[in-house]
Scaffold this motif. Structure first.
Motif, PDB file in Angstrom:
ATOM      1  N   LEU A   1     -11.187  13.451  -4.536  1.00  0.00           N
ATOM      2  CA  LEU A   1      -9.712  13.172  -3.746  1.00  0.00           C
ATOM      3  C   LEU A   1      -9.476  11.619  -3.570  1.00  0.00           C
ATOM      4  O   LEU A   1      -8.596  11.025  -3.877  1.00  0.00           O
ATOM      5  N   VAL A   2     -10.630  10.754  -3.448  1.00  0.00           N
ATOM      6  CA  VAL A   2     -10.606   9.539  -3.284  1.00  0.00           C
ATOM      7  C   VAL A   2     -10.123   8.643  -4.498  1.00  0.00           C
ATOM      8  O   VAL A   2      -9.285   7.920  -4.393  1.00  0.00           O
ATOM      9  N   GLN A   3     -10.887   9.120  -5.626  1.00  0.00           N
ATOM     10  CA  GLN A   3     -10.523   8.615  -6.821  1.00  0.00           C
ATOM     11  C   GLN A   3      -8.988   8.828  -7.288  1.00  0.00           C
ATOM     12  O   GLN A   3      -8.261   8.075  -7.635  1.00  0.00           O
ATOM     13  N   LEU A   4      -8.735  10.026  -6.789  1.00  0.00           N
ATOM     14  CA  LEU A   4      -7.089  10.598  -7.063  1.00  0.00           C
ATOM     15  C   LEU A   4      -6.015   9.664  -6.115  1.00  0.00           C
ATOM     16  O   LEU A   4      -5.405   9.212  -6.672  1.00  0.00           O
ATOM     17  N   PHE A   5      -6.559   9.447  -4.940  1.00  0.00           N
ATOM     18  CA  PHE A   5      -5.563   8.595  -4.192  1.00  0.00           C
ATOM     19  C   PHE A   5      -5.553   7.212  -4.581  1.00  0.00           C
ATOM     20  O   PHE A   5      -4.523   6.607  -4.663  1.00  0.00           O
ATOM     21  N   THR A   6      -6.746   6.553  -5.012  1.00  0.00           N
ATOM     22  CA  THR A   6      -6.911   5.343  -5.692  1.00  0.00           C
ATOM     23  C   THR A   6      -5.710   5.176  -6.820  1.00  0.00           C
ATOM     24  O   THR A   6      -5.038   4.209  -7.182  1.00  0.00           O
ATOM     25  N   VAL A   7      -6.084   6.183  -7.757  1.00  0.00           N
ATOM     26  CA  VAL A   7      -4.986   6.234  -8.886  1.00  0.00           C
ATOM     27  C   VAL A   7      -3.641   6.323  -8.344  1.00  0.00           C
ATOM     28  O   VAL A   7      -2.558   5.289  -8.655  1.00  0.00           O
ATOM     29  N   ILE A   8      -3.299   7.074  -7.482  1.00  0.00           N
ATOM     30  CA  ILE A   8      -1.903   7.214  -7.001  1.00  0.00           C
ATOM     31  C   ILE A   8      -1.487   5.928  -6.472  1.00  0.00           C
ATOM     32  O   ILE A   8      -0.125   5.475  -6.637  1.00  0.00           O
ATOM     33  N   SER A   9      -2.389   5.062  -5.693  1.00  0.00           N
ATOM     34  CA  SER A   9      -1.679   4.078  -4.984  1.00  0.00           C
ATOM     35  C   SER A   9      -1.253   2.781  -6.146  1.00  0.00           C
ATOM     36  O   SER A   9      -0.666   1.798  -5.825  1.00  0.00           O
ATOM     37  N   HIS A  10      -1.530   3.126  -7.447  1.00  0.00           N
ATOM     38  CA  HIS A  10      -0.940   2.339  -8.227  1.00  0.00           C
ATOM     39  C   HIS A  10       0.290   2.497  -8.949  1.00  0.00           C
ATOM     40  O   HIS A  10       0.792   1.721  -9.665  1.00  0.00           O
ATOM     41  N   LEU A  11       0.662   3.492  -8.405  1.00  0.00           N
ATOM     42  CA  LEU A  11       2.170   4.017  -8.916  1.00  0.00           C
ATOM     43  C   LEU A  11       3.099   2.976  -7.948  1.00  0.00           C
ATOM     44  O   LEU A  11       2.707   2.584  -6.953  1.00  0.00           O
ATOM     45  N   THR A  12       4.115   2.796  -8.284  1.00  0.00           N
ATOM     46  CA  THR A  12       5.353   1.975  -7.447  1.00  0.00           C
ATOM     47  C   THR A  12       6.535   2.598  -7.139  1.00  0.00           C
ATOM     48  O   THR A  12       6.997   3.689  -7.713  1.00  0.00           O
ATOM     49  N   GLY A  13       7.100   2.225  -6.080  1.00  0.00           N
ATOM     50  CA  GLY A  13       8.298   2.739  -5.656  1.00  0.00           C
ATOM     51  C   GLY A  13       8.537   4.166  -5.549  1.00  0.00           C
ATOM     52  O   GLY A  13       7.760   4.853  -4.986  1.00  0.00           O
ATOM     53  N   ARG A  14       9.579   4.864  -5.990  1.00  0.00           N
ATOM     54  CA  ARG A  14       9.811   6.141  -5.718  1.00  0.00           C
ATOM     55  C   ARG A  14       8.707   7.376  -6.189  1.00  0.00           C
ATOM     56  O   ARG A  14       8.313   8.355  -5.737  1.00  0.00           O
ATOM     57  N   GLN A  15       8.131   6.889  -7.628  1.00  0.00           N
ATOM     58  CA  GLN A  15       7.292   7.555  -8.042  1.00  0.00           C
ATOM     59  C   GLN A  15       6.007   7.704  -6.876  1.00  0.00           C
ATOM     60  O   GLN A  15       5.466   8.797  -6.823  1.00  0.00           O
ATOM     61  N   PHE A  16       5.580   6.710  -6.403  1.00  0.00           N
ATOM     62  CA  PHE A  16       4.526   6.611  -5.572  1.00  0.00           C
ATOM     63  C   PHE A  16       4.961   7.572  -4.312  1.00  0.00           C
ATOM     64  O   PHE A  16       4.163   8.512  -3.846  1.00  0.00           O
ATOM     65  N   ASP A  17       6.148   7.332  -3.767  1.00  0.00           N
ATOM     66  CA  ASP A  17       6.606   8.182  -2.568  1.00  0.00           C
ATOM     67  C   ASP A  17       6.849   9.767  -2.946  1.00  0.00           C
ATOM     68  O   ASP A  17       6.191  10.681  -2.333  1.00  0.00           O
ATOM     69  N   VAL A  18       7.066   9.999  -4.235  1.00  0.00           N
ATOM     70  CA  VAL A  18       7.286  11.494  -4.544  1.00  0.00           C
ATOM     71  C   VAL A  18       5.812  12.138  -4.653  1.00  0.00           C
ATOM     72  O   VAL A  18       5.416  13.039  -4.153  1.00  0.00           O
ATOM     73  N   MET A  19       4.583  11.376  -5.164  1.00  0.00           N
ATOM     74  CA  MET A  19       3.562  11.712  -5.151  1.00  0.00           C
ATOM     75  C   MET A  19       2.716  12.001  -3.982  1.00  0.00           C
ATOM     76  O   MET A  19       2.389  13.075  -3.552  1.00  0.00           O
ATOM     77  N   VAL A  20       3.116  11.159  -3.117  1.00  0.00           N
ATOM     78  CA  VAL A  20       2.558  11.205  -1.720  1.00  0.00           C
ATOM     79  C   VAL A  20       3.276  12.585  -0.997  1.00  0.00           C
ATOM     80  O   VAL A  20       2.509  13.285  -0.415  1.00  0.00           O
ATOM     81  N   LEU A  21       4.564  12.783  -1.158  1.00  0.00           N
ATOM     82  CA  LEU A  21       5.073  13.714  -0.580  1.00  0.00           C
ATOM     83  C   LEU A  21       4.889  15.122  -0.987  1.00  0.00           C
ATOM     84  O   LEU A  21       4.593  15.982  -0.187  1.00  0.00           O
ATOM     85  N   ARG A  22       4.542  15.045  -2.379  1.00  0.00           N
ATOM     86  CA  ARG A  22       4.452  16.335  -3.055  1.00  0.00           C
ATOM     87  C   ARG A  22       3.139  16.839  -2.988  1.00  0.00           C
ATOM     88  O   ARG A  22       2.678  17.847  -2.650  1.00  0.00           O
ATOM     89  N   ARG A  23       2.007  15.857  -3.216  1.00  0.00           N
ATOM     90  CA  ARG A  23       0.657  16.398  -3.372  1.00  0.00           C
ATOM     91  C   ARG A  23       0.001  16.064  -2.145  1.00  0.00           C
ATOM     92  O   ARG A  23      -0.978  16.745  -1.639  1.00  0.00           O
ATOM     93  N   LEU A  24       0.297  15.153  -1.203  1.00  0.00           N
ATOM     94  CA  LEU A  24      -0.341  14.845   0.017  1.00  0.00           C
ATOM     95  C   LEU A  24       0.125  15.531   1.296  1.00  0.00           C
ATOM     96  O   LEU A  24      -0.522  16.256   2.208  1.00  0.00           O
ATOM     97  N   CYS A  25       1.580  15.628   1.120  1.00  0.00           N
ATOM     98  CA  CYS A  25       2.227  16.179   2.345  1.00  0.00           C
ATOM     99  C   CYS A  25       2.613  17.722   2.181  1.00  0.00           C
ATOM    100  O   CYS A  25       3.240  18.294   3.111  1.00  0.00           O
ATOM    101  N   GLY A  26       2.716  18.059   0.906  1.00  0.00           N
ATOM    102  CA  GLY A  26       2.976  19.569   0.603  1.00  0.00           C
ATOM    103  C   GLY A  26       4.302  19.770   0.407  1.00  0.00           C
ATOM    104  O   GLY A  26       4.648  21.081   0.478  1.00  0.00           O
ATOM    105  N   PHE A  27       5.304  18.928   0.406  1.00  0.00           N
ATOM    106  CA  PHE A  27       6.700  19.139   0.274  1.00  0.00           C
ATOM    107  C   PHE A  27       7.078  19.540  -1.104  1.00  0.00           C
ATOM    108  O   PHE A  27       6.605  19.280  -2.179  1.00  0.00           O
TER     109      PHE A  27
END
Length: 298
Positions: A230-256
């Protein structure tokens, strides 16, 4: 036959003065939280620094410094006078000013002394009805997003500050292309300003212990096995920018759901799905790439 003449300039039309300089880089994020809406309101008012200085009886040079965040942190009496002249609600402004004062190492005694000769308008203690309705609809979702990056106290402060910032600029939010998108930008900027960063990227590692993915596991041994992944996954996600980053956080971490993300950030459902596809492809490509062995012994 009459000779045409140049039209006279209306006598009450303010003459343009020196352009207001940018906010200093030294201004903290909490200072900017109230200073940016105040500057925007001032610039939209059409007033010059000379005119505003005359109205509030405050030196033009000091007024320019205040609106650029230069010099000592400003006293509330002056901020209050500017807000009253610009028609800004003083209650959310005061809360943001007070918070920034403490972060600027001002004492509680200094803060209280600054408010001795001012009165917060009772009518300003409650935001507009549509602002209150918007907060009721979005607050729980905003808190979930902020929780990914911040501890409980910081999370609550960031979300509360967001709604105060929106209150100060609510007319702009309502007249923007999409109020939800305008508000989401305010939330994201506020949360990111408080989020620890590493190499210019927001840190997501601490969230590994409080995500839906980890909480869904029932075997404690599985929990420990999943943490590095999970830590590795989050590190990769942190390289995303803008809306793609937000979408992944909301979808994968918040469950929206995609539909919920669309409604929250003010983007079309097709755009959200496209962002998720591109972001997922990027994450998979990075995770599937074997680590470099350059420089290691054969």
């Amino acid at each position: 036959m009459t000779t045409p003449t140049d039209p006279l300039e209306p006598p009450d039309r303010p003459r343009p003065g020196r352009k207001l300089g940018p906010i200093t880089d030294n201004a903290s994020s909490t200072h900017r939280a109230w200073l940016v809406p105040m500057r925007d309101t001032y610039l939209a008012s059409g007033l010059t620094l000379n005119a505003l200085s005359d109205r509030i009886r405050f030196a033009k040079s000091k007024l320019s410094e205040l609106l650029r965040g230069v010099g000592l942190y400003p006293r509330w009496e002056v901020v209050f006078l500017i807000a009253a002249e610009l028609g800004m609600p003083n209650w959310p402004l005061y809360r943001l000013w007070r918070q920034a004062a403490f972060e600027a190492q001002r004492s509680g005694e200094w803060v209280e002394r600054c408010t001795d000769h001012t009165t917060l308008t009772a009518a300003d203690t409650a935001p507009p009805m549509n602002h209150r309705a918007f907060r009721e609809l979005t607050e729980s979702d905003y808190l979930l997003y902020a929780q990914v990056f911040l501890d409980d106290e910081e999370r609550d402060t960031a979300v509360s500050d967001t709604y105060d910032i929106l209150w100060l600029s609510w007319n702009d939010a309502l007249t923007s292309t999409d109020t939800r998108r305008y508000a989401w930008t305010a939330l994201r900027d506020t949360v990111m300003a408080r989020t620890p960063h590493r190499d210019g990227r927001p840190e997501l590692g601490p969230a590994a212990f409080d995500t839906l993915a980890l909480r869904s596991l029932t075997d404690p041994a599985d929990d420990m096995d999943q943490v590095p992944e999970l830590v590795q996954l989050f590190t990769v996600i942190s390289h995303l920018t803008g809306r793609q980053f937000d979408v992944m956080v909301l979808r994968r971490l918040c469950g929206f759901t995609p539909e919920a993300v669309s409604a929250l950030v003010g983007a079309s459902l097709a755009t959200v799905r496209s962002d998720e596809r591109h972001a997922t492809r990027f994450v998979r490509d990075v995770l599937d790439t074997p680590p470099s062995t350059e420089g290691t012994a054969p």
